[in-house]
Design an enzyme around this catalytic site. Structure first.
Site, PDB file in Angstrom:
ATOM      1  CG  ASN A 210       8.871   0.934   9.309  1.00 40.91           C
ATOM      2  OD1 ASN A 210       9.281  -0.206   9.523  1.00 40.91           O
ATOM      3  ND2 ASN A 210       8.977   1.526   8.121  1.00 40.91           N
ATOM      4  CG  ASP A 279       4.039   4.784   3.191  1.00 41.43           C
ATOM      5  OD1 ASP A 279       4.378   4.016   2.265  1.00 41.43           O
ATOM      6  OD2 ASP A 279       3.321   4.415   4.135  1.00 41.43           O
ATOM      7  CE  LYS A 287      23.747  20.518   2.050  1.00 45.59           C
ATOM      8  NZ  LYS A 287      24.557  21.312   1.094  1.00 45.59           N
ATOM      9  CG  PHE A 321       4.050  -8.869   3.258  1.00 47.53           C
ATOM     10  CD1 PHE A 321       3.863  -9.606   4.413  1.00 47.53           C
ATOM     11  CD2 PHE A 321       4.697  -9.471   2.195  1.00 47.53           C
ATOM     12  CE1 PHE A 321       4.323 -10.913   4.510  1.00 47.53           C
ATOM     13  CE2 PHE A 321       5.159 -10.771   2.265  1.00 47.53           C
ATOM     14  CZ  PHE A 321       4.979 -11.493   3.427  1.00 47.53           C
ATOM     15  CE  LYS A 335      -1.626  -0.711   1.682  1.00 45.42           C
ATOM     16  NZ  LYS A 335      -0.679  -1.036   2.769  1.00 45.42           N
TER      17      LYS A 335
END
Length: 393
Positions: A210, A279, A287, A321, A335
């Protein structure tokens, strides 16, 4: 902020950012400091001695062989009376001289004689800032206790865009105040901070991540150390590094961050979850490099680090956060309860100045009995606000 009774010697070297130092000297004078300015010859190509003499009300010295003064070994005299030596801008050339003990002009000779704290505000091209030579010189000076303060990324005088700009005068004033008037309200406390972005491999080449830069986490780490605390910084990918020394533990995946946090939880008094852990992870990482013309990924949930800490934190304080794109207060408040946190720092990443990889933030601080709106601040300033609120908890 007041600098009453403090003597600050300001060194000016040859960089285009020297014009900003005029505002710095003026501000220091207005806030009660006795300011003396020393300049290199190259600095005078950008700003005249007369300008700094007018702003400081003292003669500016740049020539080691200047005889137009009452007899005194002047660089020694300045070194004896100074409470702080601040060089802004500080070029790569002067940083190299200071690191290697070269004193071949009035400014570097004065620096060598200083026994007070020294604060450098580097200003240079991005490639120079990232060069091995500069980084080695920087590390040498930091080991000697020299302080550094950096500006944000942006357009440089050479036309490049990136890091290397001199810190703004307001930031330099704040750094000077922190050195001259240190706060030790985190002495005896250990703060575990997570920062940056984790990454989840798809195959040996590709991964999911991200936009988190780690800037907020590093600002918090620096603030804790400045205020006398110890820091355990567990971090993923970051575009920046903390300026102050702390215990750093690098990880890649969310599972690795989870394991590191849980392993060090017992050592911490406060946990600040400023990282952006992924997440989800790929259920089956290949592989070999995937060469298929199409690609379908099956994702599965990663462990929830904040929730796990919330269940085991005991008397510790947990601050999380929450980066949102809609329903900021509602989503962040949920949250707070779900993770068992003591405070959530919520920001709407769609608002200019509050998104990823910028030097500012606009947040809401939400605790069980209070919500506080914090207007746009630099992440450095916001870090101190957050530490103040954590102590109030």
């Amino acid at each position: 902020m007041s600098f009453d009774g403090k003597t600050i010697v300001v060194g000016v070297t040859g960089g285009i950012a020297a014009y900003k130092t005029c505002e710095l000297v003026s501000s220091l004078k207005k806030q009660g400091a006795d300011v003396f300015v020393v300049m290199t010859e190259n600095a005078q190509q950008f700003v005249s001695k007369l300008t700094f003499e007018t702003l400081s009300n003292h003669r500016v010295v740049s020539d080691m062989w200047d005889r137009d003064f009452e007899w005194e070994v002047e660089h020694i005299s300045l070194a004896k009376r100074a409470d702080l030596f601040l060089i802004a801008p500080c070029t790569a050339n002067v940083i190299g001289k200071l690191a290697n003990g070269i004193a071949d002009d009035f400014l570097t000779t004065t620096a060598m004689a200083m026994t007070c704290p020294i604060l450098l505000a580097p200003a240079m091209n991005t490639a120079m800032l990232n060069s091995a030579a500069f980084r080695e010189n920087e590390m040498t000076l930091k080991k000697r206790g020299v302080h550094f303060v950096y500006g944000g990324a942006g357009r440089l005088a050479c036309g490049d865009v990136g890091a290397g700009r001199m810190a703004e005068p307001s930031q330099l004033l704040q750094s000077a105040a922190e050195i001259l008037f240190p706060r030790n309200d985190y002495a005896g406390k250990t703060v575990l901070i997570t920062a940056g972005a984790t990454s989840e491999p798809i195959d040996p080449v590709r991964f999911i991540t991200n936009r988190s830069s780690g800037k907020m986490g590093c600002a918090l780490a620096d603030a804790v150390v400045r205020r006398g605390g110890k820091v355990i910084l567990i971090h993923g990918n970051m575009r920046v590094q903390p300026q102050n020394a702390c215990c750093k533990i690098a990880v890649e995946t969310t599972q690795q961050m989870f394991d590191a946090v849980m392993a060090h939880l017992q050592d911490a008094d406060i946990i600040i979850k400023a990282a952006a852990p992924a997440d989800y992870k790929v259920a089956e990482c290949s592989k070999q490099k995937i060469k298929s013309p199409t690609l379908t990924l099956n994702l599965e949930k990663n462990p929830d680090i904040a929730a796990a800490v919330g269940k085991q934190k005991g008397d510790r304080k947990l601050i999380i956060f929450s980066a949102e794109t809609e329903n900021l207060q509602k989503n962040a408040g949920e949250k707070l309860k779900k993770k068992g946190a003591d405070m959530v720092v919520a920001n709407d990443i769609t608002v200019p100045g509050a998104g990823f990889d910028v030097d500012t933030n606009i947040v809401q601080l939400i605790s069980p009995h209070k919500t506080e709106n914090i207007d746009i601040l630099s992440k450095t300033d916001l870090a101190d606000v957050l530490l103040d609120r954590i102590l109030e908890l």
